[in-house]
Motif scaffolding. Structure first.
Motif, short mmCIF file in Angstrom:
data_model
loop_
_atom_site.label_atom_id
_atom_site.label_comp_id
_atom_site.label_asym_id
_atom_site.label_seq_id
_atom_site.Cartn_x
_atom_site.Cartn_y
_atom_site.Cartn_z
N LEU A 29 0.83 -1.20 0.00
CA LEU A 29 0.00 0.00 0.00
C LEU A 29 0.86 1.25 0.00
O LEU A 29 0.56 2.23 -0.67
N CYS A 30 1.94 1.22 0.76
CA CYS A 30 2.85 2.36 0.81
C CYS A 30 3.44 2.62 -0.56
O CYS A 30 3.50 3.75 -1.02
N ASN A 31 3.88 1.55 -1.23
CA ASN A 31 4.50 1.72 -2.53
C ASN A 31 3.48 2.10 -3.60
O ASN A 31 3.78 2.86 -4.51
N LEU A 32 2.26 1.58 -3.48
CA LEU A 32 1.22 2.00 -4.41
C LEU A 32 0.91 3.47 -4.24
O LEU A 32 0.72 4.20 -5.20
N SER A 33 0.88 3.90 -2.97
CA SER A 33 0.63 5.32 -2.70
C SER A 33 1.73 6.17 -3.28
O SER A 33 1.49 7.21 -3.90
N ALA A 34 3.01 5.73 -3.10
CA ALA A 34 4.14 6.48 -3.64
C ALA A 34 4.08 6.52 -5.16
O ALA A 34 4.35 7.53 -5.79
N ALA A 35 3.72 5.37 -5.76
CA ALA A 35 3.66 5.30 -7.22
C ALA A 35 2.58 6.22 -7.76
O ALA A 35 2.70 6.75 -8.87
N ALA A 36 1.51 6.40 -7.00
CA ALA A 36 0.40 7.22 -7.47
C ALA A 36 0.72 8.70 -7.38
O ALA A 36 0.08 9.51 -8.05
N ARG A 37 1.69 9.06 -6.57
CA ARG A 37 2.03 10.47 -6.46
C ARG A 37 2.65 10.96 -7.76
O ARG A 37 3.53 10.30 -8.32
N PRO A 38 2.22 12.09 -8.25
CA PRO A 38 2.73 12.53 -9.56
C PRO A 38 4.17 13.03 -9.47
O PRO A 38 4.60 13.60 -8.47
N ASN A 39 4.90 12.81 -10.55
CA ASN A 39 6.17 13.48 -10.73
C ASN A 39 5.91 14.92 -11.18
O ASN A 39 4.80 15.25 -11.61
N VAL A 40 6.93 15.76 -11.11
CA VAL A 40 6.79 17.15 -11.54
C VAL A 40 7.98 17.50 -12.43
O VAL A 40 9.14 17.35 -12.03
N LEU A 41 7.68 17.97 -13.63
CA LEU A 41 8.68 18.53 -14.54
C LEU A 41 8.30 19.98 -14.79
O LEU A 41 7.33 20.26 -15.49
N LEU A 42 9.04 20.88 -14.18
CA LEU A 42 8.78 22.32 -14.28
C LEU A 42 9.82 22.93 -15.21
O LEU A 42 11.02 22.95 -14.89
N ILE A 43 9.37 23.42 -16.37
CA ILE A 43 10.27 23.99 -17.38
C ILE A 43 10.00 25.49 -17.48
O ILE A 43 8.86 25.90 -17.69
N VAL A 44 11.04 26.28 -17.33
CA VAL A 44 10.90 27.73 -17.42
C VAL A 44 11.87 28.25 -18.47
O VAL A 44 13.07 27.98 -18.40
N SER A 45 11.34 28.96 -19.46
CA SER A 45 12.20 29.61 -20.44
C SER A 45 12.52 31.02 -19.97
O SER A 45 11.97 31.50 -18.98
N ASP A 46 13.40 31.70 -20.69
CA ASP A 46 13.93 32.99 -20.22
C ASP A 46 13.67 34.06 -21.28
O ASP A 46 14.28 34.03 -22.36
#
Length: 494
Positions: A29-46
């Motif tokens: 359950l712990c690992n399923l919960s961790a797997a369900a958490r989204p990753n984040v890719l934050l891209i900022v141009s200049d």
């Protein structure tokens, strides 16, 4: 209870089996919960322009940004917290107005603007070297790291170069990039000063390689290490398409870009011209406007190609759809940028300095594909929104200025944001609803109806004086709140 439904025996061996299954179930359950958490890719141009997306039809080539828009949502009413680099980045990382977090102006030296090159000893004691964001401030990386995320930044930091200010002291596990506000794309120097770091140490290991390729390399390495294994926060602040920070006018007057991407655009007949008006030379060779426009577009397209490789790698790892992909520019466009239909550009309080392109992709989070969202939103929303998506608690005892934007992006709730305020030295601006008020130094305040006049062409302050007075009062009230907040360095007197 799930274990009760298995009807396990109650003798000693049954108890041991039951305990083992309990531990196993908890682990799963712990690992399923961790797997369900989204990753984040934050891209900022200049310094990318509001209209500089291929899908908008101005001729720029951005197939991968167009893909993010097609598979996600484009925000058309999205603002940053300042019309130039450093304070904008402090706001997006902390979820706090620059006037509250202490970075309400640039961390930079002015002498190179007039051709002066520091030696190592001089540069070591300049403000650009010793200034930084107050160590009491909490970043998105701090919040997500404390909740089990792997965190990294590859690109432009711009919030301090002393060890206590570097990303590895602000919640990031890994850092490769430059620490100040701009560099030469190939030498990685800022006005002749080497500026690239790996974690806490300066490095010249990659001198000569175009920096967009380096940030792509590091990001792909990070994804290969963590994507699909642990939730991650990857912050990728490119310096493209910011002008080069070289001292040579012929380089500094444009954006550096690889030839292969320049060749994707029409040929320019005249690359350079001579001018008598350069800021520190009686005569100087500079890039023509046509070449600068081509170079700017080539730098954006090169950055876009790197973004495409990241999307492909996430797809190969089968975690693209549960990765929150966010893209926007740190402020309005400059140089060869196109900010149409907005007025103004970088460093101004007009919409073209503050309103920027923004794309959000997260299918597993209910963000609609191919949608356009016109709701009033800002970069202050990032920290509370990403914390909410990750199930991470907001920082304790910290006054945040942003809101959770997910109900708004999913189309189930109007944006909770009704107002926003900006100050850059003597320039002030406020948006309340669809009204925009601004006052430039000691000039009379101006008023615009953004719903009917996004280009800010008709000043309505004399027609609606009560609205203008109310807007100024709202701004003054906000300024008083900022002044009364707990002071933060480096500019506040305390």
């Amino acid at each position: 209870m799930l274990l009760d439904s298995l009807h396990l025996p109650t003798n000693h061996h049954g108890t041991m089996i039951r305990l083992s299954l309990t531990l196993l179930l908890g682990f799963l359950l712990c690992n399923l919960s961790a797997a369900a958490r989204p990753n984040v890719l934050l891209i900022v141009s200049d310094d990318q322009g509001y209209n500089d997306l291929g899908l908008l039809g101005n001729g720029i080539l951005t197939p991968n940004l167009d893909r993010i828009a097609g598979e996600g949502t484009r925000l058309t009413n999205f603002y940053v917290t300042w019309p130039a680099c450093t304070p904008s980045r402090s706001g997006l990382l902390t979820g706090r107005y620059p006037q509250r977090n202490g970075i309400y102006d640039m961390i930079r030296n002015e002498a190179p603007d007039y051709g002066y090159r520091y030696n190592a000893e001089e540069y070591a004691v300049t403000f650009e070297r010793i200034g930084g964001m107050d160590v009491r401030e909490i970043t998105i990386a701090d919040v997500l790291k404390q909740s089990g995320y792997r965190t990294a930044i590859y690109g432009k930091w711009d919030l301090g170069s002393l060890k206590r200010f570097l990303p590895t002291s602000r919640g990031f596990d890994d850092f490769y990039g430059f620490v100040n506000t701009g560099i030469d794309y190939y030498t990685h120097e800022r006005y002749g000063v080497p500026s690239m770091f790996r974690n806490e140490s300066p490095t010249v290991e990659d001198k000569g390689t175009y920096c967009t390729y380096l940030f792509e390399r590091e990001a792909l390495r990070f994804l290969d290490q963590w994507a699909g294994k642990e939730p991650f926060f990857l912050y990728l602040p490119f310096n493209a398409p910011h002008n080069s920070s070289a001292l040579e006018p012929a380089i500094r007057s444009s954006v550096q870009a690889p030839d292969e991407f320049k060749e994707l655009y029409p040929n320019v007949d005249v690359e350079y011209r001579t001018t008598d008006k350069h800021r520190y030379a009686s005569k100087a060779t500079v890039t023509t406007p046509e070449a600068r426009r081509r170079d700017y577009r080539a730098a954006v397209t090169c950055m876009d190609a790197s973004i495409g490789k990241l999307l492909d790698r996430l797809q190969q790892k089968q975690c693209l759809d549960n990765t929150i992909v966010i893209f926007f520019s740190d402020n309005g466009g400059s140089g060869g940028a196109d900010n149409a239909p907005l007025k103004g550009r970088k460093a101004t309080m007009w919409e073209g300095g503050l309103r920027v392109p923004c794309l959000v992709r997260w299918p597993d989070g209910g963000v609609p594909a191919g949608a356009t969202n016109d709701q009033f939103l800002t970069s202050l929303e990032l920290l509370p929104s990403l914390a909410a998506a990750a199930g991470a608690p907001a920082p304790d005892g910290v006054q945040l200025d942003g809101y959770d934007w997910w109900p708004t992006l999913r189309g189930v709730q109007d944006s909770p944001r009704t107002e926003m305020f900006w100050r850059r030295r003597g320039h002030r601006a406020a948006r309340v609803g669809n009204w925009k008020w601004l006052q430039l130094d000691d000039q009379r305040g101006q008023l615009y109806d953004l719903q009917n006049d996004v280009g800010e062409s008709t000043d309505l302050s004399e027609r609606f004086p009560e609205v203008a007075r109310n807007m100024k009062q709202r701004f003054d009230r906000w300024q008083s709140q900022m002044d009364a907040s707990e002071p933060r360095g480096p500019f506040r007197d305390f």
